[in-house]
Design a protein around this motif. Structure first.
Motif, PDB file in Angstrom:
ATOM      1  N   LEU A  20       0.779  -1.156   0.156  1.00 34.30           N
ATOM      2  CA  LEU A  20      -0.031   0.096  -0.063  1.00 34.30           C
ATOM      3  C   LEU A  20       0.775   1.088  -0.239  1.00 34.30           C
ATOM      4  N   LYS A  21       0.630   2.481  -0.802  1.00 37.15           N
ATOM      5  CA  LYS A  21       1.200   3.582  -0.892  1.00 37.15           C
ATOM      6  C   LYS A  21       0.281   4.549  -1.123  1.00 37.15           C
ATOM      7  N   THR A  22       0.744   5.617  -0.666  1.00 32.90           N
ATOM      8  CA  THR A  22      -0.009   6.925  -0.956  1.00 32.90           C
ATOM      9  C   THR A  22       1.010   7.796  -1.916  1.00 32.90           C
ATOM     10  N   VAL A  23       0.314   8.274  -3.170  1.00 33.46           N
ATOM     11  CA  VAL A  23       1.027   8.932  -4.096  1.00 33.46           C
ATOM     12  C   VAL A  23       0.748  10.477  -4.009  1.00 33.46           C
ATOM     13  N   THR A  24       1.760  11.202  -3.846  1.00 37.71           N
ATOM     14  CA  THR A  24       1.415  12.764  -4.295  1.00 37.71           C
ATOM     15  C   THR A  24       1.080  13.143  -5.444  1.00 37.71           C
ATOM     16  N   LEU A  25      -0.125  13.921  -5.662  1.00 33.24           N
ATOM     17  CA  LEU A  25      -0.507  14.310  -7.040  1.00 33.24           C
ATOM     18  C   LEU A  25      -0.095  15.924  -7.367  1.00 33.24           C
ATOM     19  N   PRO A  26      -0.132  16.164  -8.839  1.00 32.55           N
ATOM     20  CA  PRO A  26       0.314  17.629  -8.900  1.00 32.55           C
ATOM     21  C   PRO A  26      -1.052  18.302  -8.953  1.00 32.55           C
ATOM     22  N   THR A  27      -2.140  17.530  -9.209  1.00 30.93           N
ATOM     23  CA  THR A  27      -3.445  18.165  -9.232  1.00 30.93           C
ATOM     24  C   THR A  27      -4.495  17.188  -8.677  1.00 30.93           C
ATOM     25  N   LYS A  28      -6.043  17.649  -8.809  1.00 29.54           N
ATOM     26  CA  LYS A  28      -6.957  16.691  -8.170  1.00 29.54           C
ATOM     27  C   LYS A  28      -6.718  15.350  -8.932  1.00 29.54           C
ATOM     28  N   TRP A  29      -7.128  14.090  -8.572  1.00 26.25           N
ATOM     29  CA  TRP A  29      -7.275  12.993  -9.334  1.00 26.25           C
ATOM     30  C   TRP A  29      -8.213  12.986 -10.296  1.00 26.25           C
ATOM     31  N   ASN A  30      -7.886  12.610 -11.507  1.00 26.65           N
ATOM     32  CA  ASN A  30      -8.674  12.605 -12.891  1.00 26.65           C
ATOM     33  C   ASN A  30      -8.224  11.370 -13.499  1.00 26.65           C
ATOM     34  N   ARG A  31      -8.747  11.203 -14.749  1.00 27.78           N
ATOM     35  CA  ARG A  31      -8.287   9.938 -15.523  1.00 27.78           C
ATOM     36  C   ARG A  31      -7.121  10.129 -16.180  1.00 27.78           C
ATOM     37  N   LYS A  32      -6.647  11.256 -16.629  1.00 25.90           N
ATOM     38  CA  LYS A  32      -5.256  11.628 -17.063  1.00 25.90           C
ATOM     39  C   LYS A  32      -4.503  11.273 -16.244  1.00 25.90           C
ATOM     40  N   LEU A  33      -4.386  11.544 -14.752  1.00 27.27           N
ATOM     41  CA  LEU A  33      -3.656  11.209 -14.008  1.00 27.27           C
ATOM     42  C   LEU A  33      -3.594   9.625 -13.801  1.00 27.27           C
ATOM     43  N   GLU A  34      -4.700   8.973 -13.920  1.00 26.44           N
ATOM     44  CA  GLU A  34      -4.851   7.500 -13.616  1.00 26.44           C
ATOM     45  C   GLU A  34      -3.945   6.802 -14.832  1.00 26.44           C
ATOM     46  N   GLN A  35      -4.091   7.430 -16.023  1.00 23.23           N
ATOM     47  CA  GLN A  35      -3.238   6.965 -17.138  1.00 23.23           C
ATOM     48  C   GLN A  35      -1.706   7.058 -16.738  1.00 23.23           C
ATOM     49  N   ALA A  36      -1.356   8.085 -16.182  1.00 24.09           N
ATOM     50  CA  ALA A  36       0.001   8.475 -15.926  1.00 24.09           C
ATOM     51  C   ALA A  36       0.591   7.879 -14.563  1.00 24.09           C
ATOM     52  N   LEU A  37      -0.417   7.210 -13.610  1.00 24.26           N
ATOM     53  CA  LEU A  37       0.094   6.595 -12.562  1.00 24.26           C
ATOM     54  C   LEU A  37       1.241   5.667 -12.215  1.00 24.26           C
ATOM     55  N   PRO A  38       1.241   4.691 -13.436  1.00 20.19           N
ATOM     56  CA  PRO A  38       2.436   3.557 -13.103  1.00 20.19           C
ATOM     57  C   PRO A  38       3.655   4.231 -13.534  1.00 20.19           C
ATOM     58  N   TYR A  39       3.604   5.498 -14.443  1.00 23.86           N
ATOM     59  CA  TYR A  39       4.996   6.129 -14.657  1.00 23.86           C
ATOM     60  C   TYR A  39       5.255   6.827 -13.464  1.00 23.86           C
ATOM     61  N   MET A  40       4.217   7.658 -12.633  1.00 26.67           N
ATOM     62  CA  MET A  40       4.611   8.140 -11.450  1.00 26.67           C
ATOM     63  C   MET A  40       5.046   7.346 -10.434  1.00 26.67           C
ATOM     64  N   LEU A  41       4.859   5.991 -10.508  1.00 27.00           N
ATOM     65  CA  LEU A  41       5.313   5.008  -9.473  1.00 27.00           C
ATOM     66  C   LEU A  41       6.599   4.513  -9.777  1.00 27.00           C
ATOM     67  N   GLU A  42       7.133   4.451 -10.919  1.00 29.32           N
ATOM     68  CA  GLU A  42       8.166   3.763 -11.738  1.00 29.32           C
ATOM     69  C   GLU A  42       9.617   4.028 -10.882  1.00 29.32           C
ATOM     70  N   GLU A  43       9.956   5.199 -10.416  1.00 34.26           N
ATOM     71  CA  GLU A  43      11.215   5.293  -9.706  1.00 34.26           C
ATOM     72  C   GLU A  43      11.039   4.490  -8.438  1.00 34.26           C
ATOM     73  N   ASP A  44       9.826   4.403  -7.862  1.00 38.07           N
ATOM     74  CA  ASP A  44       9.817   3.606  -6.267  1.00 38.07           C
ATOM     75  C   ASP A  44       9.859   2.208  -6.622  1.00 38.07           C
ATOM     76  N   ILE A  45       9.664   1.801  -7.790  1.00 42.67           N
ATOM     77  CA  ILE A  45       9.585   0.193  -7.954  1.00 42.67           C
ATOM     78  C   ILE A  45      10.877  -0.307  -8.590  1.00 42.67           C
ATOM     79  N   ALA A  46      11.090  -1.495  -7.724  1.00 37.21           N
ATOM     80  CA  ALA A  46      12.577  -2.364  -8.297  1.00 37.21           C
ATOM     81  C   ALA A  46      12.234  -3.195  -9.471  1.00 37.21           C
ATOM     82  N   CYS A  47      11.146  -3.580  -9.794  1.00 37.90           N
ATOM     83  CA  CYS A  47      10.797  -4.409 -10.894  1.00 37.90           C
ATOM     84  C   CYS A  47      10.316  -3.741 -12.209  1.00 37.90           C
ATOM     85  N   ASP A  48       9.875  -4.267 -13.179  1.00 33.63           N
ATOM     86  CA  ASP A  48       9.207  -3.682 -14.345  1.00 33.63           C
ATOM     87  C   ASP A  48       7.717  -3.360 -13.935  1.00 33.63           C
TER      88      ASP A  48
END
Length: 402
Positions: A64-92
């Motif tokens: 479980l993680k809580t991810v800080t966002l640049p703006t209010k949660w929306n569909r565009k941020l949902e699509q970008a979420l994997p890339y926002m997490l990529e630096e914190d994840i060791a695997c693909d």
């Protein structure tokens, strides 16, 4: 539904599974037990037929993680979420399944709660339950169903000689007894509210026994289910079709619904007959008015529309692209492009031009309308288009022959 079946899996499909049937109305345990491994799931298939099944996954397999966002949660941020997490994840990142929870705030900044687990591991458990015809309606990490502790405190319960822990609304873990001291030190030695006997904890820890709530872990989790709205069954894993569960409970209601459906069909059939009669009367009225308007003409009811158009052409000097013809073309557009709505119509008789100010779903909607009209051999000019909230407004000029 008054009974639920909780099934807690292991890290692997070779480990034992815990299960419990709980009555939500009476708040009591109906039955409980263990299975040696996943191959024995068939023993729960019959129990699952008339109950809602909730699957609990070991919390060390769901991060479980809580991810800080640049703006209010929306569909565009949902699509970008994997890339926002990529630096914190060791695997693909493509090897992971990311589920979203509730949106929240961190120091006045927008944020989103997410749960991350290995995709193949998750799909393996889904396949195992499907193989035994057990429909799982909700899937959760187990420790998320612990009662939320007070600030700077920890809720814990023992299950299968491990300690399930919850700190805050969205922070969970599983700890082996030998790691308890180091784990609590890393958290700053919080107060611990324990829901099962806690003899294995260091003496320095401030323990608060929740003896009034001591129970089987799965029973405690069942009581907490209404407090947790999150579900890992989402996105591509969302349950698309509910099977015919609880037939024994709802058989009477289903029969009553069938009777109501038959009655509704009969009523609709009568209404259709009445409408057909009204349509026939309307056609007769049109024919009668045509005879009155053109007394010397032979009436052909099945060609009445063409006859009326022909007479209007004659009255219009033989011009097929007058106001009526142009508006008639628009009817075709409205039938094909439902998201295109006219607001005003203006007709210039001298130029034989019809101006339509309309509202559309997006810019492509206006392009689609223009293409349809041009395919019908009309001259079309599109004016400027502007965003108006969730819609696009603009003008189209439609011209026939002058």
């Amino acid at each position: 539904m008054t009974e639920i079946l909780l099934i807690r899996t292991g890290r692997t499909q070779q480990e034992k599974l815990n299960w419990l049937i709980f009555c939500t109305e009476q708040q009591e345990i109906i039955a409980s037990g263990e299975l040696p491994n996943v191959s024995h799931l068939e023993e729960l298939a019959e129990k699952a037929l008339s109950r809602e099944v909730v699957v609990l996954l070991p919390s060390d397999q769901v991060q479980l993680k809580t991810v800080t966002l640049p703006t209010k949660w929306n569909r565009k941020l949902e699509q970008a979420l994997p890339y926002m997490l990529e630096e914190d994840i060791a695997c693909d990142i493509d090897d992971l399944f990311i589920a979203t929870g509730a949106s929240t705030l961190i120091d006045d900044k927008h944020a989103i709660n997410v749960a991350i687990t290995d995709r193949k591991w998750f799909e393996g458990w889904l396949a195992a339950f499907n193989e035994h015809d057990i429909v799982t309606y909700k899937i959760l990490p187990d420790a998320l169903l612990l009662p939320t502790p007070n600030e700077q405190a920890l809720s814990v319960i023992e299950l299968n000689n491990q300690w399930l822990c919850k700190q805050g609304d969205w922070r969970i873990s599983i700890v082996e007894p030998l790691w308890l001291n180091d784990f609590l030190t890393a958290l700053g030695n919080p107060d611990v509210a324990h829901y099962s006997p806690a003899s294995q904890f260091p003496e320095s820890v401030n323990l608060t026994a929740q003896t009034q709530a001591y129970d089987l872990p799965l029973a405690l989790f069942a009581r907490q289910l209404p407090e947790v709205k999150f579900n890992l069954r989402q996105g591509q894993y969302q349950l698309k079709k509910k099977t015919a569960l609880w037939w024994g409970y709802w058989k009477g209601a289903a029969i009553a619904a069938s009777v109501a459906l038959v009655a509704s069909v009969l009523v609709k059939t009568l209404e259709l007959h009445q409408l057909s009669s009204e349509v026939g009367a309307a056609k007769e009225q049109v024919v009668e008015r045509y005879k009155n308007a053109f007394p010397n003409k032979v009436v052909r009811p099945h060609l009445i529309k063409s006859q009326i158009n022909g007479e209007l052409d004659k009255l219009d000097g033989g011009n097929r692209t007058g106001f009526l013809e142009l508006t008639n073309e628009l009817v075709t557009v409205f039938n094909q492009v439902t998201e295109f709505t006219p607001e005003t119509l203006r007709y210039d008789q001298r130029r034989n031009e019809l101006r339509i100010r309309a509202r559309g779903k997006d810019f492509q909607t206006f392009g689609k309308v223009k293409a349809i009209l041009e395919q019908r051999g009309l001259s079309v000019d599109q004016g400027s288009l502007n965003n108006d909230g969730d819609f696009v407004v603009g003008e189209i000029r439609l011209r026939g022959a002058v």
